[in-house]
Design an enzyme around this catalytic site. Structure first.
Site, short mmCIF file in Angstrom:
data_model
loop_
_atom_site.label_atom_id
_atom_site.label_comp_id
_atom_site.label_asym_id
_atom_site.label_seq_id
_atom_site.Cartn_x
_atom_site.Cartn_y
_atom_site.Cartn_z
N LYS B 78 0.86 -1.19 0.00
CA LYS B 78 0.00 0.00 0.00
C LYS B 78 0.89 1.24 0.00
O LYS B 78 1.88 1.30 0.75
CB LYS B 78 -0.89 -0.02 1.25
CG LYS B 78 -1.92 1.10 1.31
CD LYS B 78 -2.81 0.96 2.55
CE LYS B 78 -3.93 2.00 2.56
NZ LYS B 78 -4.82 1.87 3.73
N SER B 163 -9.89 2.32 2.75
CA SER B 163 -8.93 2.98 1.90
C SER B 163 -7.98 2.03 1.17
O SER B 163 -7.37 2.43 0.18
CB SER B 163 -8.08 3.94 2.74
OG SER B 163 -7.26 3.23 3.65
N SER B 187 -10.46 0.12 7.12
CA SER B 187 -9.81 0.22 5.81
C SER B 187 -9.09 -1.03 5.32
O SER B 187 -8.62 -1.06 4.18
CB SER B 187 -8.82 1.38 5.79
OG SER B 187 -9.49 2.59 5.58
#
Lengths: 95, 498
Positions: B78, B163, B187
Protein backbone atom coordinates in the site's frame (compact mmCIF):
# COMPACT_ATOMS: atom_id res chain seq x y z
CA UNK A 1 -23.95 23.21 17.30
CA UNK A 2 -23.51 24.50 13.78
CA UNK A 3 -21.00 26.74 12.07
CA UNK A 4 -21.58 29.92 10.07
CA UNK A 5 -19.45 31.29 7.26
CA UNK A 6 -17.24 33.33 9.61
CA UNK A 7 -16.43 30.19 11.62
CA UNK A 8 -15.68 28.26 8.40
CA UNK A 9 -13.15 30.93 7.43
CA UNK A 10 -11.63 30.91 10.92
CA UNK A 11 -11.26 27.09 10.95
CA UNK A 12 -9.75 27.18 7.47
CA UNK A 13 -7.20 29.71 8.63
CA UNK A 14 -6.38 27.71 11.78
CA UNK A 15 -6.00 24.65 9.51
CA UNK A 16 -3.72 26.68 7.20
CA UNK A 17 -5.91 25.84 4.22
CA UNK A 18 -6.82 28.65 1.83
CA UNK A 19 -10.51 28.72 0.89
CA UNK A 20 -12.05 30.64 -1.99
CA UNK A 21 -15.19 32.67 -1.28
CA UNK A 22 -17.12 30.38 -3.57
CA UNK A 23 -16.19 27.31 -1.46
CA UNK A 24 -17.33 28.65 1.89
CA UNK A 25 -21.00 27.87 1.49
CA UNK A 26 -20.39 24.29 0.37
CA UNK A 27 -17.89 23.69 3.20
CA UNK A 28 -20.34 25.14 5.70
CA UNK A 29 -22.97 22.63 4.55
CA UNK A 30 -20.56 19.68 4.74
CA UNK A 31 -19.18 20.60 8.14
CA UNK A 32 -22.68 21.09 9.50
CA UNK A 33 -23.75 17.70 8.14
CA UNK A 34 -20.86 16.08 10.04
CA UNK A 35 -21.57 18.09 13.20
CA UNK A 36 -25.25 17.07 13.02
CA UNK A 37 -24.13 13.44 12.67
CA UNK A 38 -22.00 13.60 15.85
CA UNK A 39 -24.70 15.53 17.75
CA UNK A 40 -26.21 12.37 19.29
CA UNK A 41 -23.05 11.98 21.38
CA UNK A 42 -24.17 14.86 23.56
CA UNK A 43 -26.98 12.59 24.84
CA UNK A 44 -24.65 9.84 26.12
CA UNK A 45 -24.15 9.81 29.88
CA UNK A 46 -20.39 10.07 30.39
CA UNK A 47 -20.42 11.14 34.04
CA UNK A 48 -17.62 9.48 35.97
CA UNK A 49 -16.04 8.04 32.79
CA UNK A 50 -12.36 8.65 32.20
CA UNK A 51 -11.35 9.57 28.64
CA UNK A 52 -9.50 6.72 26.94
CA UNK A 53 -5.88 7.63 26.30
CA UNK A 54 -4.49 4.20 25.39
CA UNK A 55 -6.35 1.09 24.24
CA UNK A 56 -3.69 -1.08 25.89
CA UNK A 57 -3.00 -1.13 29.61
CA UNK A 58 0.57 -0.22 28.83
CA UNK A 59 2.97 2.30 30.27
CA UNK A 60 4.37 4.67 27.69
CA UNK A 61 7.82 3.39 26.83
CA UNK A 62 10.65 5.87 26.99
CA UNK A 63 13.95 5.41 25.26
CA UNK A 64 17.25 6.72 26.57
CA UNK A 65 17.86 10.37 25.80
CA UNK A 66 20.59 9.72 23.28
CA UNK A 67 21.14 10.46 19.61
CA UNK A 68 20.02 7.40 17.61
CA UNK A 69 21.00 8.76 14.25
CA UNK A 70 22.64 11.93 13.06
CA UNK A 71 24.98 13.10 10.37
CA UNK A 72 22.25 12.49 7.78
CA UNK A 73 21.55 16.08 6.78
CA UNK A 74 21.64 15.16 3.10
CA UNK A 75 18.93 12.53 3.68
CA UNK A 76 16.83 14.95 5.70
CA UNK A 77 17.02 17.57 2.96
CA UNK A 78 16.77 15.22 0.00
CA UNK A 79 13.04 15.90 -0.57
CA UNK A 80 13.01 19.62 0.25
CA UNK A 81 11.27 21.75 -2.39
CA UNK A 82 13.83 24.53 -1.82
CA UNK A 83 17.14 24.35 0.05
CA UNK A 84 20.53 25.98 0.39
CA UNK A 85 23.41 23.87 1.62
CA UNK A 86 22.04 22.16 4.72
CA UNK A 87 19.11 24.54 5.24
CA UNK A 88 15.43 24.57 4.30
CA UNK A 89 14.55 27.83 2.57
CA UNK A 90 11.23 29.55 3.38
CA UNK A 91 9.80 32.98 2.56
CA UNK A 92 11.10 35.73 4.82
CA UNK A 93 9.53 35.50 8.30
CA UNK A 94 11.24 38.45 10.06
CA UNK A 95 11.44 41.93 8.56
CA UNK B 1 1.13 -26.77 -14.59
CA UNK B 2 -1.22 -24.26 -12.94
CA UNK B 3 -0.78 -20.66 -14.07
CA UNK B 4 1.49 -19.14 -11.35
CA UNK B 5 -0.93 -16.26 -10.62
CA UNK B 6 -3.65 -18.81 -9.80
CA UNK B 7 -1.66 -20.10 -6.82
CA UNK B 8 -2.38 -18.93 -3.31
CA UNK B 9 0.54 -17.50 -1.35
CA UNK B 10 0.97 -20.74 0.58
CA UNK B 11 0.81 -22.85 -2.61
CA UNK B 12 3.40 -20.60 -4.26
CA UNK B 13 5.63 -20.90 -1.20
CA UNK B 14 5.38 -24.69 -1.34
CA UNK B 15 6.02 -24.77 -5.11
CA UNK B 16 9.18 -22.67 -4.69
CA UNK B 17 10.33 -24.92 -1.88
CA UNK B 18 9.69 -28.03 -4.01
CA UNK B 19 11.51 -26.28 -6.91
CA UNK B 20 8.60 -26.95 -9.30
CA UNK B 21 8.48 -23.19 -9.89
CA UNK B 22 11.17 -20.51 -9.72
CA UNK B 23 10.78 -17.14 -8.05
CA UNK B 24 11.63 -15.55 -11.39
CA UNK B 25 8.80 -17.39 -13.18
CA UNK B 26 6.39 -16.53 -10.39
CA UNK B 27 7.38 -12.87 -10.40
CA UNK B 28 7.36 -12.57 -14.19
CA UNK B 29 3.81 -13.97 -14.29
CA UNK B 30 2.67 -11.30 -11.83
CA UNK B 31 4.55 -8.49 -13.61
CA UNK B 32 2.80 -9.51 -16.85
CA UNK B 33 -0.60 -9.67 -15.13
CA UNK B 34 -0.06 -6.14 -13.76
CA UNK B 35 0.86 -4.88 -17.25
CA UNK B 36 -2.46 -6.17 -18.59
CA UNK B 37 -4.49 -4.72 -15.70
CA UNK B 38 -4.05 -0.99 -16.27
CA UNK B 39 -7.85 -0.62 -16.44
CA UNK B 40 -8.09 -1.43 -12.71
CA UNK B 41 -5.65 1.38 -11.73
CA UNK B 42 -4.38 -0.65 -8.76
CA UNK B 43 -0.80 0.61 -8.81
CA UNK B 44 0.49 4.14 -8.33
CA UNK B 45 4.10 3.06 -8.86
CA UNK B 46 5.23 -0.23 -10.42
CA UNK B 47 8.65 -1.67 -9.63
CA UNK B 48 9.06 -4.61 -12.05
CA UNK B 49 12.87 -4.33 -12.39
CA UNK B 50 13.29 -4.29 -8.63
CA UNK B 51 10.95 -7.28 -8.33
CA UNK B 52 12.75 -9.33 -10.96
CA UNK B 53 16.16 -8.52 -9.45
CA UNK B 54 14.88 -9.65 -6.02
CA UNK B 55 13.44 -12.79 -7.62
CA UNK B 56 16.84 -13.70 -9.07
CA UNK B 57 18.39 -13.21 -5.62
CA UNK B 58 15.69 -15.43 -4.14
CA UNK B 59 16.32 -18.15 -6.72
CA UNK B 60 20.02 -18.07 -5.79
CA UNK B 61 19.16 -18.41 -2.11
CA UNK B 62 16.72 -21.26 -2.75
CA UNK B 63 19.42 -23.06 -4.80
CA UNK B 64 21.82 -22.73 -1.87
CA UNK B 65 19.20 -24.04 0.57
CA UNK B 66 18.99 -20.67 2.32
CA UNK B 67 15.33 -19.87 1.73
CA UNK B 68 13.62 -17.63 4.30
CA UNK B 69 9.91 -17.92 5.31
CA UNK B 70 8.57 -15.75 2.45
CA UNK B 71 11.41 -16.33 0.00
CA UNK B 72 10.62 -15.14 -3.51
CA UNK B 73 6.93 -14.34 -2.90
CA UNK B 74 5.75 -11.22 -4.81
CA UNK B 75 3.60 -8.78 -2.83
CA UNK B 76 2.00 -5.38 -3.34
CA UNK B 77 2.63 -2.60 -0.82
CA UNK B 78 0.00 0.00 0.00
CA UNK B 79 1.44 3.39 -0.97
CA UNK B 80 1.08 4.56 2.63
CA UNK B 81 4.15 2.49 3.61
CA UNK B 82 7.45 4.29 3.14
CA UNK B 83 9.79 2.29 0.94
CA UNK B 84 13.43 3.28 0.76
CA UNK B 85 14.29 4.80 -2.60
CA UNK B 86 10.81 4.15 -4.05
CA UNK B 87 8.32 7.01 -4.41
CA UNK B 88 5.69 7.09 -1.65
CA UNK B 89 2.64 9.32 -2.18
CA UNK B 90 -0.18 8.38 0.27
CA UNK B 91 -2.25 8.99 -2.92
CA UNK B 92 -1.89 12.71 -2.28
CA UNK B 93 -0.68 15.51 -4.49
CA UNK B 94 0.94 17.10 -1.44
CA UNK B 95 3.59 14.37 -1.20
CA UNK B 96 4.35 14.91 -4.88
CA UNK B 97 7.31 12.68 -5.72
CA UNK B 98 8.47 12.09 -2.14
CA UNK B 99 11.14 9.39 -2.06
CA UNK B 100 11.76 8.18 1.49
CA UNK B 101 15.36 7.61 2.54
CA UNK B 102 14.05 4.94 4.96
CA UNK B 103 11.91 1.80 4.98
CA UNK B 104 8.80 1.20 7.12
CA UNK B 105 9.34 -1.44 9.79
CA UNK B 106 6.53 -3.68 8.51
CA UNK B 107 7.77 -3.71 4.91
CA UNK B 108 11.35 -4.19 6.18
CA UNK B 109 10.10 -7.25 8.11
CA UNK B 110 8.65 -8.68 4.89
CA UNK B 111 11.93 -8.16 2.98
CA UNK B 112 13.86 -9.66 5.93
CA UNK B 113 11.77 -12.81 5.41
CA UNK B 114 12.47 -12.91 1.67
CA UNK B 115 9.31 -11.40 0.14
CA UNK B 116 9.64 -9.01 -2.82
CA UNK B 117 7.76 -5.92 -3.97
CA UNK B 118 5.86 -5.56 -7.26
CA UNK B 119 4.96 -1.93 -6.63
CA UNK B 120 3.02 0.58 -4.58
CA UNK B 121 -0.74 0.20 -4.42
CA UNK B 122 -3.36 2.92 -4.81
CA UNK B 123 -5.51 4.00 -1.85
CA UNK B 124 -7.82 6.75 -0.67
CA UNK B 125 -5.82 9.94 -0.12
CA UNK B 126 -4.12 9.64 3.29
CA UNK B 127 -6.29 6.55 3.84
CA UNK B 128 -9.42 8.71 4.18
CA UNK B 129 -12.30 7.06 2.36
CA UNK B 130 -14.41 3.94 1.99
CA UNK B 131 -14.41 3.53 -1.79
CA UNK B 132 -11.00 4.57 -3.15
CA UNK B 133 -12.60 7.54 -4.89
CA UNK B 134 -10.49 10.17 -3.07
CA UNK B 135 -7.08 9.17 -4.52
CA UNK B 136 -5.23 11.93 -6.36
CA UNK B 137 -4.25 9.18 -8.81
CA UNK B 138 -7.84 8.31 -9.71
CA UNK B 139 -10.13 5.60 -8.37
CA UNK B 140 -9.28 1.91 -8.31
CA UNK B 141 -11.80 -0.22 -10.18
CA UNK B 142 -12.83 -3.51 -8.62
CA UNK B 143 -12.31 -6.64 -10.72
CA UNK B 144 -15.88 -7.56 -9.72
CA UNK B 145 -18.88 -6.56 -11.83
CA UNK B 146 -22.59 -6.58 -11.06
CA UNK B 147 -24.84 -9.11 -12.71
CA UNK B 148 -27.80 -7.59 -14.51
CA UNK B 149 -31.28 -9.10 -14.86
CA UNK B 150 -30.38 -10.99 -18.05
CA UNK B 151 -27.54 -12.85 -16.30
CA UNK B 152 -24.80 -10.79 -17.99
CA UNK B 153 -22.81 -8.00 -16.38
CA UNK B 154 -23.75 -4.34 -16.27
CA UNK B 155 -21.22 -1.67 -17.20
CA UNK B 156 -21.06 0.08 -13.81
CA UNK B 157 -17.54 0.44 -12.44
CA UNK B 158 -17.65 -1.10 -8.95
CA UNK B 159 -15.56 0.34 -6.08
CA UNK B 160 -13.04 -1.99 -4.39
CA UNK B 161 -13.68 -0.40 -0.97
CA UNK B 162 -11.33 1.88 0.85
CA UNK B 163 -8.93 2.98 1.90
CA UNK B 164 -6.93 -0.15 0.98
CA UNK B 165 -8.80 -0.44 -2.35
CA UNK B 166 -5.65 -0.91 -4.43
CA UNK B 167 -4.57 -3.71 -2.10
CA UNK B 168 -7.93 -5.51 -2.16
CA UNK B 169 -8.44 -5.15 -5.92
CA UNK B 170 -4.87 -6.27 -6.74
CA UNK B 171 -5.23 -9.38 -4.58
CA UNK B 172 -8.72 -10.18 -5.94
CA UNK B 173 -7.48 -9.74 -9.54
CA UNK B 174 -4.45 -12.03 -8.89
CA UNK B 175 -1.93 -9.23 -9.53
CA UNK B 176 -0.02 -10.15 -6.36
CA UNK B 177 -0.09 -13.04 -3.87
CA UNK B 178 -0.92 -10.72 -0.99
CA UNK B 179 -0.74 -7.07 -0.10
CA UNK B 180 -0.10 -4.87 2.89
CA UNK B 181 -2.93 -2.61 4.01
CA UNK B 182 -3.81 -0.35 6.92
CA UNK B 183 -6.99 -0.02 8.96
CA UNK B 184 -8.05 3.08 10.91
CA UNK B 185 -11.84 2.57 10.91
CA UNK B 186 -12.22 -0.47 8.66
CA UNK B 187 -9.81 0.22 5.81
CA UNK B 188 -8.55 -3.39 5.66
CA UNK B 189 -11.76 -5.27 6.42
CA UNK B 190 -14.22 -3.22 4.33
CA UNK B 191 -12.22 -3.45 1.07
CA UNK B 192 -11.59 -7.15 1.74
CA UNK B 193 -15.36 -7.59 2.16
CA UNK B 194 -16.08 -5.74 -1.11
CA UNK B 195 -13.64 -7.85 -3.13
CA UNK B 196 -14.06 -11.35 -1.72
CA UNK B 197 -10.65 -11.37 -0.05
CA UNK B 198 -9.43 -11.93 3.52
CA UNK B 199 -8.37 -8.89 5.56
CA UNK B 200 -6.90 -8.84 9.05
CA UNK B 201 -6.66 -5.80 11.30
CA UNK B 202 -4.47 -7.03 14.16
CA UNK B 203 -4.59 -5.83 17.76
CA UNK B 204 -3.37 -2.23 18.12
CA UNK B 205 0.35 -2.46 18.86
CA UNK B 206 0.82 -5.85 17.15
CA UNK B 207 2.44 -4.27 14.07
CA UNK B 208 4.76 -1.29 14.14
CA UNK B 209 3.38 1.95 12.69
CA UNK B 210 6.87 3.32 12.12
CA UNK B 211 7.39 4.52 8.55
CA UNK B 212 3.69 4.26 7.67
CA UNK B 213 2.22 7.67 6.79
CA UNK B 214 0.10 8.53 9.84
CA UNK B 215 -3.65 9.18 9.63
CA UNK B 216 -4.98 8.80 13.21
CA UNK B 217 -2.22 7.40 15.37
CA UNK B 218 -4.33 5.90 18.17
CA UNK B 219 -6.40 3.92 15.64
CA UNK B 220 -4.07 3.06 12.69
CA UNK B 221 -2.86 -0.50 12.42
CA UNK B 222 -1.12 -2.41 9.60
CA UNK B 223 -2.33 -5.79 8.37
CA UNK B 224 -2.50 -8.09 5.35
CA UNK B 225 -5.06 -8.67 2.57
CA UNK B 226 -4.84 -12.11 0.91
CA UNK B 227 -7.03 -14.64 -0.89
CA UNK B 228 -7.12 -17.24 1.91
CA UNK B 229 -7.12 -17.26 5.70
CA UNK B 230 -3.91 -19.31 5.72
CA UNK B 231 -2.17 -16.72 3.53
CA UNK B 232 -3.19 -13.94 5.91
CA UNK B 233 -1.76 -15.92 8.84
CA UNK B 234 1.53 -16.40 6.99
CA UNK B 235 1.84 -12.73 6.08
CA UNK B 236 0.86 -11.39 9.49
CA UNK B 237 3.50 -13.49 11.21
CA UNK B 238 6.19 -11.71 9.22
CA UNK B 239 4.62 -8.24 9.50
CA UNK B 240 4.09 -8.34 13.28
CA UNK B 241 6.61 -7.87 16.05
CA UNK B 242 8.09 -5.41 18.49
CA UNK B 243 9.73 -2.26 17.19
CA UNK B 244 11.59 0.05 19.56
CA UNK B 245 11.01 2.89 17.08
CA UNK B 246 7.22 2.83 17.78
CA UNK B 247 6.41 3.46 21.45
CA UNK B 248 2.95 1.90 20.98
CA UNK B 249 4.42 -1.31 19.56
CA UNK B 250 3.99 -4.18 21.99
CA UNK B 251 6.91 -6.28 23.16
CA UNK B 252 5.31 -9.73 23.02
CA UNK B 253 6.32 -12.84 21.10
CA UNK B 254 4.65 -13.37 17.70
CA UNK B 255 2.87 -16.74 17.54
CA UNK B 256 2.99 -19.05 14.52
CA UNK B 257 -0.44 -18.00 13.26
CA UNK B 258 -0.41 -20.58 10.49
CA UNK B 259 -0.54 -23.32 13.15
CA UNK B 260 -4.04 -22.08 14.07
CA UNK B 261 -5.41 -22.90 10.61
CA UNK B 262 -7.67 -25.93 10.91
CA UNK B 263 -7.39 -26.03 14.72
CA UNK B 264 -10.57 -27.19 16.46
CA UNK B 265 -13.04 -24.50 17.47
CA UNK B 266 -15.04 -26.93 19.62
CA UNK B 267 -16.33 -25.22 22.74
CA UNK B 268 -15.32 -21.70 21.65
CA UNK B 269 -17.93 -19.20 22.79
CA UNK B 270 -19.02 -16.86 20.00
CA UNK B 271 -20.83 -13.66 20.92
CA UNK B 272 -23.59 -12.33 18.66
CA UNK B 273 -24.14 -8.66 19.51
CA UNK B 274 -27.81 -7.75 19.21
CA UNK B 275 -26.96 -4.08 18.55
CA UNK B 276 -25.43 -4.98 15.18
CA UNK B 277 -28.87 -6.00 13.90
CA UNK B 278 -29.47 -2.45 12.66
CA UNK B 279 -32.81 -1.13 11.50
CA UNK B 280 -32.88 -1.59 7.79
CA UNK B 281 -30.09 -4.20 7.70
CA UNK B 282 -30.44 -5.77 4.28
CA UNK B 283 -32.14 -9.20 4.40
CA UNK B 284 -29.22 -10.58 2.39
CA UNK B 285 -26.69 -9.49 5.04
CA UNK B 286 -28.94 -10.71 7.87
CA UNK B 287 -29.23 -14.14 6.21
CA UNK B 288 -25.46 -14.32 5.71
CA UNK B 289 -24.92 -13.58 9.39
CA UNK B 290 -27.36 -16.36 10.37
CA UNK B 291 -25.51 -18.68 8.02
CA UNK B 292 -22.21 -17.79 9.69
CA UNK B 293 -23.70 -18.63 13.07
CA UNK B 294 -24.85 -22.01 11.70
CA UNK B 295 -21.40 -22.82 10.28
CA UNK B 296 -19.68 -22.10 13.59
CA UNK B 297 -22.30 -24.10 15.50
CA UNK B 298 -21.73 -27.04 13.16
CA UNK B 299 -17.99 -26.75 13.84
CA UNK B 300 -18.69 -27.17 17.56
CA UNK B 301 -18.69 -23.56 18.75
CA UNK B 302 -21.20 -22.33 21.30
CA UNK B 303 -23.27 -19.30 20.31
CA UNK B 304 -24.28 -16.70 22.93
CA UNK B 305 -26.18 -13.46 22.52
CA UNK B 306 -24.26 -10.48 23.90
CA UNK B 307 -24.90 -6.79 24.28
CA UNK B 308 -22.53 -4.03 23.20
CA UNK B 309 -24.76 -1.09 24.14
CA UNK B 310 -22.47 1.70 22.92
CA UNK B 311 -22.15 0.35 19.38
CA UNK B 312 -24.21 3.15 17.82
CA UNK B 313 -21.96 5.82 19.33
CA UNK B 314 -18.79 4.40 17.76
CA UNK B 315 -19.12 5.93 14.32
CA UNK B 316 -19.93 9.50 15.42
CA UNK B 317 -17.18 9.34 18.08
CA UNK B 318 -14.77 8.10 15.41
CA UNK B 319 -15.61 11.11 13.22
CA UNK B 320 -14.38 13.33 16.05
CA UNK B 321 -11.29 11.40 17.14
CA UNK B 322 -9.92 10.41 13.73
CA UNK B 323 -10.14 13.91 12.18
CA UNK B 324 -8.71 15.44 15.38
CA UNK B 325 -5.64 13.20 15.16
CA UNK B 326 -5.45 13.70 11.39
CA UNK B 327 -5.47 17.48 11.69
CA UNK B 328 -2.50 17.20 14.00
CA UNK B 329 -0.62 14.54 11.99
CA UNK B 330 -1.15 16.33 8.69
CA UNK B 331 0.21 19.63 10.04
CA UNK B 332 3.63 18.40 8.84
CA UNK B 333 2.61 18.91 5.19
CA UNK B 334 3.49 22.57 4.94
CA UNK B 335 5.57 22.78 1.78
CA UNK B 336 8.87 23.19 3.63
CA UNK B 337 10.49 19.81 4.14
CA UNK B 338 9.08 17.64 1.37
CA UNK B 339 6.46 17.51 -1.32
CA UNK B 340 4.52 20.22 -3.02
CA UNK B 341 5.18 23.91 -2.43
CA UNK B 342 3.03 26.73 -3.77
CA UNK B 343 4.45 30.25 -3.80
CA UNK B 344 2.86 32.77 -1.40
CA UNK B 345 3.35 36.43 -0.48
CA UNK B 346 4.50 35.40 3.03
CA UNK B 347 5.04 32.14 4.88
CA UNK B 348 1.41 31.77 6.08
CA UNK B 349 0.13 32.41 2.59
CA UNK B 350 2.58 29.79 1.30
CA UNK B 351 1.31 27.22 3.84
CA UNK B 352 -2.33 27.96 3.05
CA UNK B 353 -1.92 27.80 -0.72
CA UNK B 354 0.23 24.67 -0.55
CA UNK B 355 -2.26 22.82 1.63
CA UNK B 356 -5.30 24.02 -0.36
CA UNK B 357 -3.79 22.77 -3.61
CA UNK B 358 -2.08 19.68 -2.19
CA UNK B 359 -4.97 18.16 -0.22
CA UNK B 360 -8.09 16.78 -1.90
CA UNK B 361 -11.62 17.66 -0.79
CA UNK B 362 -12.09 14.82 1.70
CA UNK B 363 -8.74 15.48 3.41
CA UNK B 364 -9.40 19.24 3.61
CA UNK B 365 -12.81 18.53 5.11
CA UNK B 366 -11.43 16.17 7.76
CA UNK B 367 -8.53 18.43 8.70
CA UNK B 368 -11.01 21.27 9.19
CA UNK B 369 -13.40 19.17 11.31
CA UNK B 370 -10.42 18.04 13.38
CA UNK B 371 -9.22 21.60 13.83
CA UNK B 372 -12.72 22.64 14.91
CA UNK B 373 -13.21 19.89 17.54
CA UNK B 374 -9.78 20.62 19.02
CA UNK B 375 -10.21 24.40 19.05
CA UNK B 376 -10.66 26.48 22.19
CA UNK B 377 -14.20 26.21 23.54
CA UNK B 378 -15.01 22.96 21.70
CA UNK B 379 -12.26 20.64 22.94
CA UNK B 380 -14.19 19.37 25.99
CA UNK B 381 -17.59 19.28 24.30
CA UNK B 382 -16.33 17.22 21.36
CA UNK B 383 -12.89 15.67 21.74
CA UNK B 384 -12.82 14.81 25.45
CA UNK B 385 -16.43 13.57 25.30
CA UNK B 386 -15.56 11.33 22.33
CA UNK B 387 -12.60 9.90 24.25
CA UNK B 388 -14.91 9.12 27.19
CA UNK B 389 -17.31 7.38 24.83
CA UNK B 390 -14.35 5.44 23.52
CA UNK B 391 -13.80 4.16 27.08
CA UNK B 392 -17.44 3.01 27.16
CA UNK B 393 -17.12 1.20 23.81
CA UNK B 394 -14.03 -0.61 25.05
CA UNK B 395 -15.73 -1.44 28.34
CA UNK B 396 -18.62 -3.13 26.48
CA UNK B 397 -16.14 -5.53 24.88
CA UNK B 398 -14.20 -6.03 28.13
CA UNK B 399 -17.42 -7.12 29.85
CA UNK B 400 -18.29 -9.57 27.06
CA UNK B 401 -14.81 -11.10 27.07
CA UNK B 402 -14.75 -11.28 30.89
CA UNK B 403 -18.01 -13.27 30.69
CA UNK B 404 -16.18 -15.92 28.67
CA UNK B 405 -16.78 -14.87 25.07
CA UNK B 406 -13.83 -15.93 22.88
CA UNK B 407 -14.78 -13.95 19.78
CA UNK B 408 -17.63 -11.96 18.27
CA UNK B 409 -19.27 -12.63 14.89
CA UNK B 410 -20.85 -9.78 12.91
CA UNK B 411 -21.42 -8.76 9.30
CA UNK B 412 -18.45 -6.88 7.80
CA UNK B 413 -20.34 -4.23 5.82
CA UNK B 414 -23.98 -3.12 5.66
CA UNK B 415 -24.19 -3.77 1.89
CA UNK B 416 -22.22 -5.23 -1.01
CA UNK B 417 -19.95 -2.92 -3.02
CA UNK B 418 -21.54 -0.01 -4.88
CA UNK B 419 -20.52 1.75 -8.08
CA UNK B 420 -18.35 4.84 -8.44
CA UNK B 421 -20.30 8.02 -7.73
CA UNK B 422 -23.25 6.23 -6.12
CA UNK B 423 -22.53 7.26 -2.54
CA UNK B 424 -21.46 10.30 -0.59
CA UNK B 425 -21.65 12.90 -3.33
CA UNK B 426 -24.40 14.92 -1.65
CA UNK B 427 -23.67 14.12 1.98
CA UNK B 428 -20.26 12.93 3.26
CA UNK B 429 -21.96 11.06 6.12
CA UNK B 430 -23.60 8.61 3.68
CA UNK B 431 -20.14 7.28 2.80
CA UNK B 432 -19.03 7.17 6.44
CA UNK B 433 -21.85 4.68 7.26
CA UNK B 434 -19.96 1.97 5.37
CA UNK B 435 -17.70 1.52 8.37
CA UNK B 436 -20.51 1.07 10.88
CA UNK B 437 -19.58 -2.60 11.63
CA UNK B 438 -15.81 -2.20 11.57
CA UNK B 439 -15.10 1.02 13.45
CA UNK B 440 -15.82 -0.27 16.99
CA UNK B 441 -12.84 -2.60 16.63
CA UNK B 442 -10.44 0.31 16.06
CA UNK B 443 -11.99 2.32 18.88
CA UNK B 444 -11.35 -0.59 21.27
CA UNK B 445 -7.95 -1.57 19.78
CA UNK B 446 -9.10 -5.17 19.14
CA UNK B 447 -8.16 -7.58 16.35
CA UNK B 448 -10.71 -8.06 13.55
CA UNK B 449 -10.84 -10.29 10.49
CA UNK B 450 -13.12 -10.10 7.45
CA UNK B 451 -13.58 -13.06 5.14
CA UNK B 452 -15.80 -13.85 2.16
CA UNK B 453 -18.88 -15.90 3.00
CA UNK B 454 -21.17 -15.66 -0.01
CA UNK B 455 -22.42 -13.64 -2.96
CA UNK B 456 -25.18 -11.07 -3.15
CA UNK B 457 -28.14 -11.42 -5.51
CA UNK B 458 -26.29 -9.29 -8.07
CA UNK B 459 -23.16 -11.41 -7.86
CA UNK B 460 -20.91 -9.35 -5.58
CA UNK B 461 -19.00 -10.72 -2.58
CA UNK B 462 -20.41 -10.54 0.95
CA UNK B 463 -18.33 -10.99 4.09
CA UNK B 464 -18.46 -11.82 7.77
CA UNK B 465 -16.32 -10.24 10.45
CA UNK B 466 -14.76 -11.89 13.51
CA UNK B 467 -13.63 -9.73 16.43
CA UNK B 468 -11.21 -11.15 19.00
CA UNK B 469 -9.69 -10.55 22.40
CA UNK B 470 -6.57 -8.37 22.41
CA UNK B 471 -3.58 -10.33 21.02
CA UNK B 472 -5.72 -13.39 20.37
CA UNK B 473 -5.45 -13.33 16.58
CA UNK B 474 -4.90 -17.10 16.78
CA UNK B 475 -8.55 -17.73 17.75
CA UNK B 476 -9.66 -15.53 14.86
CA UNK B 477 -7.56 -17.53 12.41
CA UNK B 478 -8.95 -20.86 13.65
CA UNK B 479 -12.57 -19.62 13.55
CA UNK B 480 -12.05 -17.99 10.15
CA UNK B 481 -10.59 -21.17 8.73
CA UNK B 482 -13.64 -23.12 10.01
CA UNK B 483 -15.94 -20.66 8.21
CA UNK B 484 -13.74 -20.76 5.10
CA UNK B 485 -14.08 -24.55 5.05
CA UNK B 486 -17.86 -24.41 5.40
CA UNK B 487 -18.61 -21.48 3.09
CA UNK B 488 -19.21 -21.94 -0.63
CA UNK B 489 -16.06 -21.33 -2.68
CA UNK B 490 -16.17 -17.96 -4.38
CA UNK B 491 -14.72 -18.03 -7.89
CA UNK B 492 -12.34 -15.18 -8.70
CA UNK B 493 -13.82 -12.78 -11.26
CA UNK B 494 -12.96 -13.61 -14.88
CA UNK B 495 -10.34 -11.13 -16.16
CA UNK B 496 -12.42 -8.73 -18.31
CA UNK B 497 -9.70 -6.10 -17.83
CA UNK B 498 -7.18 -7.72 -20.15
Amino acid sequence: MSVDSAVVRRIAHLSRIAVEDAEVERLQGELNAILAFVEELSEVDVSGVEPLTSVLPMKMKKRSDVVTDGGIADDVLANAPEREDHFFVVPKVIE
Amino acid sequence: MTEPTHLTLSQARDALKAKTLSATELTKAHVDAIERAGALNCFITKTPELALQSARDSDARIAKGEARPLEGLPLGIKDLYCTKGVRTTAASRILDDFTPPYESTVSANLWRDGALMLGKLNLDEFAMGSSNETSAFGPVISPWRRKDASGGFDTARIVPGGSSGGSSAAVAAHLCLGATATDTGGSIRQPAAFTGTVGVKPTYGRCSRWGIVAFASSLDQAGPITRTVRDAAIMLRSMAGHDPKDTTSVDAPVPDYEASIGASVKGKRIGIPKEYRLDGLSPEIAALWDQGVAWLKDAGAEIVEISLPHTRTALPAYYIIAPAEASSNLARYDGVRYGLREKGRDITDMYEKTRARGFGAEVRRRVMIGTYVLSAGYYDAYYVRAQKIRSLIKRDFDIAFAAGVDAVLTPATPSPAFAIGEKGSADPVEMYLNDVFTVTVNMAGLPGLALPAGLSGNGLPLALQLIGRPFDEETLFSLASAIEQAAPKIQSPAPWWG
